[in-house]
Enzyme design. Sequence first.
Site, PDB file in Angstrom:
ATOM      1  N   GLY A  22       0.783  -1.231   0.000  1.00 50.61           N
ATOM      2  CA  GLY A  22       0.000   0.000   0.000  1.00 50.61           C
ATOM      3  C   GLY A  22       0.814   1.279   0.000  1.00 50.61           C
ATOM      4  CG  LEU A 100       0.482  -7.679  -7.689  1.00 47.66           C
ATOM      5  CD1 LEU A 100       1.321  -8.668  -6.897  1.00 47.66           C
ATOM      6  CD2 LEU A 100       1.354  -6.854  -8.624  1.00 47.66           C
ATOM      7  CG  LEU A 102      -6.020  -9.402 -16.793  1.00 49.11           C
ATOM      8  CD1 LEU A 102      -5.017  -8.377 -17.329  1.00 49.11           C
ATOM      9  CD2 LEU A 102      -6.049 -10.633 -17.694  1.00 49.11           C
ATOM     10  CG  ASN A 115      -1.178  -0.224 -13.265  1.00 52.62           C
ATOM     11  OD1 ASN A 115      -1.224  -0.452 -12.067  1.00 52.62           O
ATOM     12  ND2 ASN A 115      -0.262  -0.774 -14.050  1.00 52.62           N
ATOM     13  CG  HIS A 117       4.941  -1.202 -15.062  1.00 56.21           C
ATOM     14  ND1 HIS A 117       4.656  -2.411 -14.485  1.00 56.21           N
ATOM     15  CD2 HIS A 117       6.105  -1.372 -15.736  1.00 56.21           C
ATOM     16  CE1 HIS A 117       5.599  -3.283 -14.811  1.00 56.21           C
ATOM     17  NE2 HIS A 117       6.490  -2.677 -15.564  1.00 56.21           N
ATOM     18  CG  ASP A 158       2.187  -3.613 -16.964  1.00 60.27           C
ATOM     19  OD1 ASP A 158       1.495  -3.050 -16.093  1.00 60.27           O
ATOM     20  OD2 ASP A 158       3.006  -4.513 -16.701  1.00 60.27           O
ATOM     21  CD  GLU A 187       6.331   3.898  -8.679  1.00 60.38           C
ATOM     22  OE1 GLU A 187       5.763   3.780  -7.569  1.00 60.38           O
ATOM     23  OE2 GLU A 187       6.783   2.934  -9.310  1.00 60.38           O
TER      24      GLU A 187
END
Length: 214
Positions: A22, A100, A102, A115, A117, A158, A187
Amino acid sequence: MPQGDSAGHQAVRLVVLISGGGTTLVNLCHRIAAGSLNAQIPLVISSRPDAGGIERARQHGLEVVVCHRKEFPSTSSHSEAIFQLCRLHQADLVICGGFLSLLEVPEDFRNRVLNIHPSLIPSFCGKGFYGHHVHEAAIQRGVQFSGCTIHFVDNEYDHGPIILQRVVPVLPDDTPDALAQRVFDAESEAYPEAIELVANHRVQIVGRRTMILP
C-alpha cells in the site's frame, strides 16, 4: 467526473486497488492531507486478505473490502465484483496501486482506470513484471535509465495508453532496493499529477497516444 467552479475543483472520488504493502495508497493519502491532491478515497479494495496495505489503509481511516482473487472462478467475475463496488461508492476514477490481478474494464469505466508501473513501458512490463522483479531485470540488462509509467488500464497487463512517464538514472552500483526507491520517488510525484490531469479532463486519447490539453 468533478467539474471546476469559482471555489475550485470538487474533490475527485478515488477507489484504490491494492495487492501489497500500500505504499502508493499512503502517498496519495499524504498528498490529499497536504492539499496537493484534490481527492477523497471512499474505498480501498484488496485482491489479497493478507496485503499489508489493508492495515495501512485502516490507519488512515479508510474503508477496506477484500475481493480475494482465489474466491472467484474467473477474471470476469472478479472484475465485475470490483467494479460493482466502485459503482456503489460512486468512484470517479479507479486507481491501481500495486494491484496484481488482471482486470476486465467494463464500458462505463473505460478510460477511468489508471495504473502505475515501475519502468518505462514497453520495457520490463507485462505479466510477471512487478515490484523488485522489474528493477532486478533493469539492472541485469544494463540499461542506463529506468523510471515509471502511468497509463490507462485496458484488458491486458501494462498495455493501455500512456498518460505520463518519468525518467530516473540507473547508477553503476545500483541495487534493486536503491533503484526501487529512486523510481518510487518519481512515482510519488507523477501519479498525483496524472490523476489531476485525468480528473480535470486534460488528457485526450488519440489512437494509442495521449495529448495533454492546456
